[in-house]
Design an enzyme around this catalytic site. Structure first.
Site, PDB file in Angstrom:
ATOM      1  N   CYS A   2     -14.749   8.696 -65.067  1.00 59.87           N
ATOM      2  CA  CYS A   2     -14.503  10.058 -65.525  1.00 59.87           C
ATOM      3  C   CYS A   2     -13.625  10.805 -64.539  1.00 59.87           C
ATOM      4  O   CYS A   2     -13.502  10.456 -63.384  1.00 59.87           O
ATOM      5  CB  CYS A   2     -15.797  10.835 -65.734  1.00 59.87           C
ATOM      6  SG  CYS A   2     -16.911  10.144 -66.945  1.00 59.87           S
ATOM      7  N   LYS A 604     -12.778   2.478 -62.014  1.00 62.99           N
ATOM      8  CA  LYS A 604     -12.371   2.237 -60.634  1.00 62.99           C
ATOM      9  C   LYS A 604     -13.423   2.696 -59.643  1.00 62.99           C
ATOM     10  O   LYS A 604     -13.745   2.001 -58.691  1.00 62.99           O
ATOM     11  CB  LYS A 604     -11.044   2.951 -60.358  1.00 62.99           C
ATOM     12  CG  LYS A 604     -10.514   2.762 -58.939  1.00 62.99           C
ATOM     13  CD  LYS A 604     -10.176   1.319 -58.672  1.00 62.99           C
ATOM     14  CE  LYS A 604      -9.635   1.111 -57.272  1.00 62.99           C
ATOM     15  NZ  LYS A 604      -9.479  -0.304 -56.951  1.00 62.99           N
TER      16      LYS A 604
END
EC number: 2.6.1.16
Length: 609
Positions: A2, A604
């Site tokens: 996010c 990530k």
């Protein structure tokens, strides 16, 4: 995971928000949205399933005007990826974006439904919007409403809230999910990552746990969760967003693999002097603390866990210090016995990995000697909350599958081993060999990268495979783990790694002609043992792919493909042998046609549990 961007200014902020989201794309997401409010309180909201570019195209078709806005990229947790579940979420005049997980969202949802609120999404975030709306109806300012709402939330959150009736203010709250305020001239910004704000400012305030910030164009006021005002230092960032252009490369991952020689040079810069490791950046009191270390506990997740596993061999065999490595999400939920004078080392590329941060915070209550973070992001939560910190200086890593962050973590860890061996008064040849190996490492990796075309051809053998097995011994076993992780992350081939000596304890049952077996085989004291394990696979018809030292004495045959590697110093062999496995995973993923830089279901930076 996010991304949040917010802005409050006199100018239109839509493009600032979109550019911020573009810079957060590397974190992984499945939908994107933004909301902008003008001075009269007119709000426009756009949300799209898919890439930020689709949101930007929608913004071109429906121009957004307004000086206050918030934007978000969503990685689905509660509720499937859909436009309805994309942020921002709205409750009348309250607009919210949120990173994290609200663990008690279901009872809150039921309570709010009983008060007459209707939910239009499956997300936990919509609970925040309705809850703040309800508290605001009970009286007071938006800040007071947020202060009453926040204690009702359990879980992790970084949230930014605006009230369209008062477009001159943004409210932000942080608990377990990072937020950073960017300071401008007559305008201010907020984001989940400072990278998002580098085009508009270099001055930042990092919110701390429990902080609530009230942001206007000309002021930033920060409060703790009791409502008392607190002061937070602003810093000038020298962080560079140097990875925005792929250049001659097809993917960021490929670029970052090839950047490793220079990244390692950057990691070493200023840290080797007169044949010794110089870690004076740790401060004047570091030697006193490090000289007391009798045990090392390493916490990490994913790729960082694998680098910790490699370093365990180094700490014990080279520095004579017992070392344990644990997955952070396991450490934080078990009762552990703390060894005497134990140093807590945490590893994280982003410095915001939720479980690693939670483990660090727990360690402060358990009596560890001190804490040291090894991280790639200055100013991150892990760095700020640790007693000592060493930066990997790898440069921005965009690809979800970590490459240069891994090898530079190992480089820093090996320097730390050298430092500790000297402080322990061990033979000076240990540090000499480490320094010699590290100085040679960039050129050794450049040599290895020249074999890329050969590995690309090899990858074609994997085009129809669904499973793969990786084997290694000693400090190459964690490299086998890392090779398997890379392959499964980006090619979606099920891959497992084992210590080669464990073959007869189960994995040998998997061996047949359809099971490729990848082996890392440097020329070390375990080579003959490894050769015996390889013969066990050959005898059962397994297809072997052996990345072997050129002097190891292997010969290719029908079911054994030998990829000769230049001889390297034993101490740096784990770092070196990582690179061909990265290239193999990359080329297999290309053949499979997967999204190399943003593989499905992955993010990530994992900032929630």
């Amino acid at each position: 995971m996010c991304g949040i961007v917010g802005a409050i200014a006199q100018r239109d902020v839509a493009e600032i928000l979109l550019e911020g989201l573009r810079r957060l794309e590397y974190r992984g997401y499945d939908s994107a949205g933004l909301a902008v409010v003008d001075a009269e309180g007119h709000m426009t909201r756009l949300r799209r399933l898919g890439k930020v570019q689709m949101l930007a195209q929608a913004a071109e078709e429906h121009p957004l005007h307004g000086g206050t806005g918030i934007a978000h990229t969503r990685w689905a947790t509660h509720g499937e990826p859909s436009e309805a579940n994309a942020h921002p979420h709205v409750s009348e005049h309250i607009v919210v974006v949120h990173n994290g997980i609200i663990e008690n969202h279901e009872p809150l949802r039921e309570a709010l439904k009983a008060r007459g609120y209707t939910f239009v999404s499956e997300t936990d975030t919509e609970v925040i919007a309705h809850l703040v709306n309800w508290e605001l109806k009970q009286g007071g300012t938006l800040r007071e409403a947020v202060l009453r709402a926040i204690p009702q939330l359990r879980g992790a959150y970084g949230t930014v809230i605006m009230d369209t009736r008062h477009p001159d203010t943004l409210l932000a709250a942080r608990s377990g999910s990072p937020l950073v305020i960017g300071l401008g001239m007559g305008e201010n910004f907020i984001a989940s990552d400072q990278l998002a704000l580098l085009p508009v400012t270099r001055r930042f305030i990092f919110l701390e746990e429990g902080d609530i910030a009230e942001i206007t164009r000309r002021s930033v006021n920060i409060f703790d969760n009791t409502g008392a005002e607190v002061k937070r230092q602003d810093i000038e960032s020298n962080l560079q967003y140097d990875a925005g252009d792929k250049g001659i490369y097809r993917h960021y991952m490929q670029k970052e693999i090839y950047e490793q020689p220079n990244a390692i040079k950057n990691t070493l810069t200023g840290r080797i002097s007169h044949g010794q490791v110089d870690l004076s950046e740790l401060g004047p009191n570091a030697d006193e603390l490090l000289s007391k270390v009798e045990h090392i506990q390493i916490l990490a997740c994913g790729t960082s866990y694998n680098s910790g596993m490699v370093s365990r061999y180094w700490f014990e065999s080279l520095a004579g210090i017992p070392c344990d490595v644990e997955i952070a999400s396991e450490f934080r939920y078990r009762k552990s016995a703390v060894r005497r004078n134990s140093l807590m080392i945490t590893l994280s590329q982003s410095g915001e990995t939720a479980d690693t941060l939670a483990g660090l915070r727990l360690s402060k209550e358990l009596g560890y000697l001190g804490s040291l973070a090894i991280c790639n992001v200055p100013g991150s939560s892990l760095v700020r909350e640790s007693d000592l910190a060493l930066m990997t200086n790898a440069g921005t890593e965009i690809g979800v599958a970590s490459t240069k962050a891994f090898t530079t973590q190992l480089t820093v860890l090996l320097m730390l081993v050298a430092k500790l061996s000297r402080l322990k008064g061990l033979d000076a040849s240990i540090e000499h060999d480490i320094v010699h190996g590290l100085q040679a490492l960039p050129s050794r990796i450049e040599q290895m990268l020249s074999q890329d075309k050969r590995i690309e051809l090899l990858a074609e053998d994997f085009s129809d495979k669904h499973h793969a097995l990786f084997l290694g011994r000693g400090d190459q076993y964690p490299i086998a783990l890392e090779g398997a992780l890379k392959l499964k992350e980006i090619s979606y081939i099920h891959a497992e790694a084992y210590a080669a000596g464990e073959l007869k304890h189960g994995p040998l049952a998997l061996i047949d002609a359809d099971m490729p077996v990848i082996v890392v085989a440097p020329n070390n004291e375990l080579l003959e043992k490894l050769k015996s394990n390889i013969e066990e696979v050959r005898a059962r018809g397994g297809q072997l792919y052996v990345f072997a030292d050129q002097d190891a004495g292997f010969v290719s045959s029908d079911n054994m493909h030998i990829i000769e590697m230049p001889h390297v110093e034993e101490v740096i062999a784990p770092i070196f042998y990582t690179v061909p496995l990265q290239l193999l995973a990359y080329h297999v993923a290309l053949i499979k046609g997967t999204d190399v830089d943003q593989p499905r279901n992955l993010a990530k930076s994992v900032t929630v549990e």
